[in-house]
Scaffold this motif. Sequence first.
Motif, PDB file in Angstrom:
ATOM      1  N   UNK A 181       0.712  -1.264   0.048  1.00 45.45           N
ATOM      2  CA  UNK A 181      -0.111  -0.053  -0.026  1.00 45.45           C
ATOM      3  C   UNK A 181       0.629   1.450   0.165  1.00 45.45           C
ATOM      4  N   UNK A 182       2.198   1.079  -0.132  1.00 46.37           N
ATOM      5  CA  UNK A 182       2.869   2.073   0.080  1.00 46.37           C
ATOM      6  C   UNK A 182       3.104   2.779  -1.385  1.00 46.37           C
ATOM      7  N   UNK A 183       2.731   4.370  -1.519  1.00 46.75           N
ATOM      8  CA  UNK A 183       3.138   4.967  -2.721  1.00 46.75           C
ATOM      9  C   UNK A 183       4.472   5.256  -2.956  1.00 46.75           C
ATOM     10  N   UNK A 184       5.374   4.509  -3.603  1.00 45.12           N
ATOM     11  CA  UNK A 184       6.602   4.693  -3.812  1.00 45.12           C
ATOM     12  C   UNK A 184       7.149   6.030  -4.434  1.00 45.12           C
ATOM     13  N   UNK A 185       8.368   6.487  -4.503  1.00 47.71           N
ATOM     14  CA  UNK A 185       8.788   7.754  -5.229  1.00 47.71           C
ATOM     15  C   UNK A 185       8.475   7.874  -6.533  1.00 47.71           C
ATOM     16  N   UNK A 186       8.727   6.819  -7.349  1.00 49.47           N
ATOM     17  CA  UNK A 186       8.405   6.728  -8.986  1.00 49.47           C
ATOM     18  C   UNK A 186       6.722   7.012  -9.105  1.00 49.47           C
ATOM     19  N   UNK A 187       6.062   6.262  -8.529  1.00 45.56           N
ATOM     20  CA  UNK A 187       4.633   6.301  -8.331  1.00 45.56           C
ATOM     21  C   UNK A 187       4.116   7.779  -8.089  1.00 45.56           C
ATOM     22  N   UNK A 188       4.690   8.260  -7.109  1.00 47.45           N
ATOM     23  CA  UNK A 188       4.278   9.704  -6.557  1.00 47.45           C
ATOM     24  C   UNK A 188       4.630  10.615  -7.751  1.00 47.45           C
ATOM     25  N   UNK A 189       5.898  10.687  -8.425  1.00 45.66           N
ATOM     26  CA  UNK A 189       6.205  11.673  -9.422  1.00 45.66           C
ATOM     27  C   UNK A 189       5.461  11.375 -10.389  1.00 45.66           C
ATOM     28  N   UNK A 190       4.928   9.991 -10.863  1.00 48.30           N
ATOM     29  CA  UNK A 190       4.299   9.986 -12.130  1.00 48.30           C
ATOM     30  C   UNK A 190       3.021  10.496 -11.939  1.00 48.30           C
ATOM     31  N   UNK A 191       2.213  10.402 -10.905  1.00 56.01           N
ATOM     32  CA  UNK A 191       1.170  10.983 -10.455  1.00 56.01           C
ATOM     33  C   UNK A 191       1.076  12.512 -10.720  1.00 56.01           C
ATOM     34  N   UNK A 192       2.174  12.992 -10.170  1.00 57.10           N
ATOM     35  CA  UNK A 192       2.041  14.659 -10.070  1.00 57.10           C
ATOM     36  C   UNK A 192       2.665  15.125 -11.351  1.00 57.10           C
ATOM     37  N   UNK A 193       3.531  14.449 -11.961  1.00 57.16           N
ATOM     38  CA  UNK A 193       4.042  15.048 -13.322  1.00 57.16           C
ATOM     39  C   UNK A 193       3.475  14.096 -14.634  1.00 57.16           C
ATOM     40  N   UNK A 194       2.190  14.074 -14.816  1.00 52.15           N
ATOM     41  CA  UNK A 194       1.648  13.123 -15.825  1.00 52.15           C
ATOM     42  C   UNK A 194       2.290  13.442 -17.290  1.00 52.15           C
ATOM     43  N   UNK A 195       2.720  14.585 -17.532  1.00 54.19           N
ATOM     44  CA  UNK A 195       3.424  14.863 -18.968  1.00 54.19           C
ATOM     45  C   UNK A 195       4.645  14.653 -19.047  1.00 54.19           C
ATOM     46  N   UNK A 196       5.433  14.265 -17.743  1.00 54.70           N
ATOM     47  CA  UNK A 196       6.866  14.058 -18.015  1.00 54.70           C
ATOM     48  C   UNK A 196       7.174  12.377 -18.263  1.00 54.70           C
ATOM     49  N   UNK A 197       8.330  12.396 -19.009  1.00 53.85           N
ATOM     50  CA  UNK A 197       8.669  11.291 -19.019  1.00 53.85           C
ATOM     51  C   UNK A 197       9.670  10.731 -17.989  1.00 53.85           C
ATOM     52  N   UNK A 198       9.190   9.766 -17.234  1.00 54.89           N
ATOM     53  CA  UNK A 198       9.894   9.229 -16.034  1.00 54.89           C
ATOM     54  C   UNK A 198      10.437   7.846 -16.162  1.00 54.89           C
ATOM     55  N   UNK A 199      11.721   7.696 -16.044  1.00 54.83           N
ATOM     56  CA  UNK A 199      12.537   6.497 -16.012  1.00 54.83           C
ATOM     57  C   UNK A 199      13.004   6.174 -14.890  1.00 54.83           C
ATOM     58  N   UNK A 200      13.033   4.780 -14.446  1.00 54.28           N
ATOM     59  CA  UNK A 200      13.766   4.720 -13.222  1.00 54.28           C
ATOM     60  C   UNK A 200      14.863   3.677 -13.426  1.00 54.28           C
ATOM     61  N   UNK A 201      15.885   3.767 -12.362  1.00 53.75           N
ATOM     62  CA  UNK A 201      16.952   2.638 -12.421  1.00 53.75           C
ATOM     63  C   UNK A 201      17.582   2.317 -11.408  1.00 53.75           C
ATOM     64  N   UNK A 202      17.788   1.365 -10.758  1.00 57.34           N
ATOM     65  CA  UNK A 202      18.071   1.227  -9.319  1.00 57.34           C
ATOM     66  C   UNK A 202      19.428   1.468  -9.147  1.00 57.34           C
ATOM     67  N   UNK A 203      20.241   1.302 -10.051  1.00 57.25           N
ATOM     68  CA  UNK A 203      21.699   1.574 -10.241  1.00 57.25           C
ATOM     69  C   UNK A 203      22.498   0.469  -9.292  1.00 57.25           C
ATOM     70  N   UNK A 204      22.150   0.308  -7.715  1.00 60.91           N
ATOM     71  CA  UNK A 204      22.677  -0.690  -7.161  1.00 60.91           C
ATOM     72  C   UNK A 204      21.868  -0.962  -6.069  1.00 60.91           C
ATOM     73  N   UNK A 205      22.202  -1.895  -5.106  1.00 56.84           N
ATOM     74  CA  UNK A 205      21.278  -2.234  -3.844  1.00 56.84           C
ATOM     75  C   UNK A 205      21.653  -1.480  -2.835  1.00 56.84           C
ATOM     76  N   UNK A 206      21.145  -1.625  -1.603  1.00 59.23           N
ATOM     77  CA  UNK A 206      21.455  -0.762  -0.615  1.00 59.23           C
ATOM     78  C   UNK A 206      22.853  -0.774  -0.234  1.00 59.23           C
ATOM     79  N   UNK A 207      23.482  -2.121  -0.115  1.00 61.37           N
ATOM     80  CA  UNK A 207      24.871  -2.303   0.225  1.00 61.37           C
ATOM     81  C   UNK A 207      25.399  -3.569  -0.839  1.00 61.37           C
ATOM     82  N   UNK A 208      26.625  -3.692  -0.268  1.00 57.50           N
ATOM     83  CA  UNK A 208      27.210  -4.807  -1.432  1.00 57.50           C
ATOM     84  C   UNK A 208      28.343  -4.053  -2.152  1.00 57.50           C
ATOM     85  N   UNK A 209      28.569  -4.893  -3.317  1.00 58.92           N
ATOM     86  CA  UNK A 209      29.611  -4.502  -4.154  1.00 58.92           C
ATOM     87  C   UNK A 209      29.361  -4.330  -5.587  1.00 58.92           C
TER      88      UNK A 209
END
Length: 729
Positions: A434-462
């Motif tokens: 039930x959490x509205x995450x960052x991508x979902x929040x931004x998509x709702x607020x900026x419906x006309x923007x192109x929004x892409x996401x990339x995790x890049x890395x995990x919280x830790x590790x190498x």
Amino acid sequence: MEKILVIILGLLLTFPSIAARKPIYKDSSKSIEERVEDLLSRMTLEEKVLQLNQYTLGRNDNANNFEEQVHKLSPEIGSVIYFSDSPELRNSLQKKAMEESRLGIPVVFGFDVIHGYRTILPVPIAQACSFDPELVEEGASVAAMEAKKAGVDWTFSPMVDIARDPRWGRVAEGYGEDPYLASVMAAAAVRGYQGTDPSDGKHIAACMKHFVAYGASEAGRDYVYTEVSRQSLWDTYLPSFEAGVRAGAMTVMSSFNCISGIPSSADSYTLTEVLKNRWGFDGFIVSDWGSIQQLRSQGFVSDKKEAAMASMNAGLDMDMMNECYDAYLEDLVKEGKVSEARLDDAVRRVLRMKFRLGLFEHPYVEPTKYMERFLLPEYLETARRLAEESMVLLKNDGGLLPLSKPSSIAVIGPMAESRFHHLGSWQGKGTGEFVVNTVAGLKKRFPDAQIVSAQGCDFDGGDRSGFEAAVKAASEADVVFLCLGEKNNWSGENASRSTIALPAIQQALAEEIAKAGKPIVLVTTSGRPLDLHLLEPLATAMIQEWQTGLESGNALAALVSGDYNPSGRLAITFPYSTGQIPIYYNHRQSARTNQGFYQDIPSKPLYDFGYGLSYTTYSYGKVEVSDSLITKDSKIRVRVPVTNSGSVDGTETAMLFIRDPYCSVVTRPVKELKRFSRHEIKAGETYVFVFELDPQTDLSFVDSEGRRFLESGEYDIIVKDQIIRLTLK
Ligand code: NOJ
């Protein structure tokens, strides 16, 4: 003898109402105290002891096992920690207590409802950054309503421990470093949970914890020894508890730590002398989970029986999961090692709470449909507002925020799409779903923007294999949201960390992304202050988002789009780096103010207590004080006009500190927060904040025995950068 029986029989036949009369304790027209005394007078030793114990119910939510669990529990049990959210299971145990126990004493069902039950609100440290006690109160009342409908009568919240070491995972659960702010928030949460009538079916009992000075854990290690002088106990760690007691908190939980040699759960000074005798607390004290039997590992007693004796005699009333009181109290009383008076005192307190909650009249909760009890739109609305007010704008170079119609946004980092890690520890019955995450929040607020996401890395590790795609996404976007932070369980209980910096992999990702040369909005999600000094130079704008619960993404989007002008202020100092810890604004005055600095790092924190930016600017006019020559009985009125000198509306929090430059009893902090107030100010308008101070409470201080004193002499009132000197005759 026969004669007496005949007389009694005769009386009963003549006055049948005597025979039918309800016992006083079942008569709701009688006062609570009368009912408590009546019930107590009917109880056997065994029944009394059982009231002082708490077990668990419902951890296994396999419906087939419910009956067996209920079956195992004695109908005379005082309380259970209720891990289920089914009113039916709760009612089945309650039915057993009401119908199978000799006197029909209801069970009280407790649970850790820390920042919401199902509708998860920001973690408490984030809530404190709102500086909005009314909204914190509203949040607690939402939590209470959901919890009550699920069958919970009692929450183990608020945690009002003062915490000044962000390595300690439990900073997330409290209201920060300042005794005054924590006191205001403690009272607000208690009011929110309990309401004005805790028996109205919408409220639950509060439990202030962890009594006391648990937050002074050495080096942020959980459960360990704390070194706390009586002076610091009184001026730093006790005030928030006293405020909650004054607000009517029905229960208090003793803590795991030991206070300079005496374990809190066996400390008669704090439990009995201070809490019960001096403050007149008439509720009960519950142990923390296992904190009675753990007196053995603390080396304070040699076995569980001695542990039961030590805690009981110190004033601890209910045993949470120790198997000490149920096993040994009866014998201890029979052997005269625990007095009957002490036993009765504990039972009286537990019964009083049950009467106050109305459990004798309304032992059952009405089973409702899931949709009727959880996640109601008005609850989510409170969660969103609290999340908006909790987030703190730390940096905004060149006015990057708010964003005006971005055409493309890259959302990068381990928090970009995460839902679960927005919840924070102790998420009650909340789920990531039930959490509205960052991508979902931004998509709702900026419906006309192109929004892409990339995790890049995990919280830790190498693992850097996601860096390339993340850098590509960043270079193709107008603006980058770099979403870094902590996993859910990196803060909370038993979640100490040796460093408050984010893992190297997240720093490395940030450095790679910065190379793309795009403006970066760094969004940090955490339950503790972070070391941001290496990330700060890479970011154009920064938002400390905290773990803000279900509405995180919507709230963040409201902030970055300008729909909500950031108003949060830090309730806890953000150190420059871990090496500065402990660092907090209200430290005592030192011997050499211009020396004693670190040679290798700055000596000032990166962000101070109270810090937080807005999209507008506020200019403070001259601070006026009603009189600079005052007496102990006069009231001091402080007025300060604040003008919104920018071009957008905003909400400013004015803070008033005092300083006692010289005190003959004990050295005092360099600054002490005494009042704060937040108010919306429209662009171009001026609002006059007015504060009233009472020298007896606001300029005075406590000595090491908790005696309040007020010395004549000079005092400073500090508002922003203005200092007004007063003389007290
Ligand atoms: C231990 C924690 O310290 C306390 O805060 C919590 O309320 C109890 N466990 C019950 O879960």
